[in-house]
Design an enzyme around this catalytic site. Structure first.
Site, PDB file in Angstrom:
ATOM      1  N   GLY A 148       0.803  -1.222   0.000  1.00 26.73           N
ATOM      2  CA  GLY A 148       0.000   0.000   0.000  1.00 26.73           C
ATOM      3  C   GLY A 148       0.835   1.272   0.000  1.00 26.73           C
ATOM      4  O   GLY A 148       0.303   2.360   0.158  1.00 26.73           O
TER       5      GLY A 148
ATOM      6  N   LYS B 128       6.539  18.754  -5.084  1.00 26.41           N
ATOM      7  CA  LYS B 128       6.961  19.194  -3.755  1.00 26.41           C
ATOM      8  C   LYS B 128       8.172  20.126  -3.859  1.00 26.41           C
ATOM      9  O   LYS B 128       8.270  21.103  -3.116  1.00 26.41           O
ATOM     10  CB  LYS B 128       7.284  17.968  -2.893  1.00 26.41           C
ATOM     11  CG  LYS B 128       6.028  17.120  -2.628  1.00 26.41           C
ATOM     12  CD  LYS B 128       6.370  15.759  -2.066  1.00 26.41           C
ATOM     13  CE  LYS B 128       5.129  14.926  -1.836  1.00 26.41           C
ATOM     14  NZ  LYS B 128       5.418  13.519  -1.562  1.00 26.41           N
TER      15      LYS B 128
HETATM   16  N1  HSE Z   1       3.028   9.185  -2.831  1.00 27.60           N
HETATM   17  C1  HSE Z   1       3.658  10.023  -1.860  1.00 27.60           C
HETATM   18  C2  HSE Z   1       4.959   9.369  -1.399  1.00 27.60           C
HETATM   19  C3  HSE Z   1       2.710  10.229  -0.681  1.00 27.60           C
HETATM   20  O1  HSE Z   1       5.236   8.207  -1.740  1.00 27.60           O
HETATM   21  O2  HSE Z   1       5.743  10.031  -0.730  1.00 27.60           O
HETATM   22  C4  HSE Z   1       3.008  11.458   0.129  1.00 27.60           C
HETATM   23  O3  HSE Z   1       2.934  12.638  -0.600  1.00 27.60           O
END
Ligand code: HSE
Ligand code: NAP
Length: 432
Positions: free
Chosen positions: A188, A206
């Site tokens: 998950g 980000k």
């Molecule tokens: N998909 C992102 C990760 C979730 O794996 O860091 C958090 O932004």
């Protein structure tokens, strides 16, 4: 009679559930800190029939966004639905109704952050988005508040947990990319469609947000150069390890003489650099300030409760602003002109792996090509190429070289007959 602030929650999935849990369990602390009782009074979802992980009065759950947006009692909207639309439209509409906004949505903020910030300022509303970068690590606040008197020169981040988990497993267990990705999906960590994670897009969003706040400019997602980890092989990692490096998906935002570069790419990080030791799903952001020097922020980059703490720290700020009558604040307003570096101005060391003819004079010809391009070699070693006589693998690490020079030399290697193949090349960071 205690003051009450009513909150509309858009989204009741992983993060929304965490928000409700923490508001319920920490009500008294939140009251003591803000002087107001926080109540989640409306929740927007897609499916009202879905079983929820935490109990709320079913009457507050709705599929109609207008029940939040036009509810005069709702003062703050927390958006944890995800995606660009309809989130963007709902938030713009909510701002027009005077709602303060807290969002965890990096997709939205990386692309429409400037639009939302402008709108919020126009309507005197707050806009905060701490949870959009590195989940539970309070990195945006650290950058905006903690570094406010310093000049940030560099931000380097492991800001995607899925890819860090994959690279850590590949490195520790010598498992292939495909096998580890499958396992990450079963656990998950990775989405059913993991493209945004493995191709670096999630990290790029980000980094656009981090660079905007760190350098006080309006960075867009398009300004970030992106390369994911799907082409990283165990051999690349093994040769990197032999040279004292660890492979990581690194977001880099650097500023030199007012010019900025932002990229996300698989990078060989010197083992002595603090980012090299960040393993598994953890995130970390290394920030170099002109005055403070090196700092690093480490923690969970995702998950129900870690991410909800970031959302609620924004909510506490907003409620305090409401109580103090100082709303209309956003995390930052850009005040520097955006000037991006060209490839001639982006400097780094580079790792280059070639398959070459194993015969007299080849090394000299490669050295000649590199010298002609003005590239100086820091390290070089050669190994026999498995299964093929008369071929060798040649691993080179350059001294600091421009991206333009590296692209030129890789192209030159593709053209000459003594190089059979350019197997890979990676940026090298840390340790200088
Ligand atoms: N998909 C992102 C990760 C979730 O794996 O860091 C958090 O932004
Ligand atoms: P999620 O589990 O998929 O939950 C999304 C929620 O939004 C669901 O409750 C869903 O309703 C609702 N929703 C989605 N589209 C909607 C629509 N069009 N109209 C009404 N409701 C809608 O997502 P999540 O993991 O909580 O993530 C939420 C946000 O936080 C995203 O922006 C994500 O990038 C960000 N974030 C997440 C994490 C994390 O660890 N999960 C970390 C950092 C940031 P139903 O329940 O009815 O389907």
């Amino acid at each position: 009679m205690r003051d009450k602030i009513k909150v509309g929650l858009m989204g009741f999935g992983t993060v929304g559930t965490g928000v409700v849990r923490i508001v319920d369990s920490n009500k008294e602390d939140l009251y003591k800190q803000t002087g107001a009782e926080i109540e989640v009074s409306r929740i927007l979802v897609r499916d009202t029939e879905k079983e929820r992980a935490v109990y709320v009065n079913p009457d507050i759950i709705t599929t109609d966004p207008h029940e939040l947006i036009y509810d005069e009692d709702v003062k703050v909207v927390i958006e944890v639905m995800g995606g660009i639309e309809p989130a963007r439209t709902y938030l713009l509409e909510a701002i027009e109704q005077g709602k303060h906004i807290v969002t965890a949505n990096k997709d939205l903020m990386a692309i429409h952050g400037a639009e939302l910030t402008k709108k919020a300022q126009q309507f005197g509303c707050d806009l905060y988005y701490e949870a959009s970068v590195a989940g539970g690590i309070p990195i945006l606040n650290a950058i905006v508040e903690g570094f406010s008197s310093d000049r940030i020169k560099q931000i380097m981040g492991i800001v995607n947990g899925t890819t860090n988990y994959i690279l850590t497993k590949m490195s520790n267990e010598h498992a292939s990319f495909d096998d580890v990705l499958r396992e990450a999906q079963e656990l998950g960590y990775a989405e059913a469609d993991p493209t945004a994670d493995v191709e670096g897009l999630d990290a790029a969003r980000k980094m656009a947000i981090l660079a905007s706040l760190g350098f006080h400019v309006g960075m867009n997602l398009d300004d970030v150069s992106v390369r994911g980890i799907s082409q990283v092989t165990l051999e690349d990692m093994k040769y990197g390890e032999q040279l004292g490096y660890t492979m990581k998906l690194i977001g880099i935002a650097k500023k030199d003489d007012d010019f900025i570069e932002v990229s996300v790419e698989p990078t060989l990080v010197k083992n002595s650099h603090p980012l090299a030791t960040v393993n598994g799903v953890f995130n970390a952001v290394y920030v170099y300030g002109e005055a403070v020097g090196e700092t690093m922020f480490y923690g969970p980059g995702a998950g129900e409760l870690p991410t909800a703490t970031a959302v609620l720290s924004d909510l506490v700020t907003v409620v305090k602003n409401i109580k103090l009558g100082i709303t209309g604040r956003s995390m930052a307003t850009p005040y520097h002109e955006k000037k991006l570096k060209s490839d001639k101005e982006i400097y780094s060391k580079y790792f280059i792996r070639l398959i070459v003819n194993d015969e007299s004079g080849v090394l000299a010809q490669i050295a000649k090509l590199m010298a002609e391009e003005g590239i100086s070699v820091e390290k070089v070693f050669q190994e026999p190429y498995p299964n093929e006589d008369k071929k060798a693998e040649l691993i080179l690490v350059t001294h600091k070289t421009s991206k333009k020079q590296v692209d030129t030399i890789l192209n030159a290697f593709e053209q000459v007959d003594f190089v059979e193949k350019v197997k890979s090349s990676y940026r090298v960071e840390g340790g200088e």
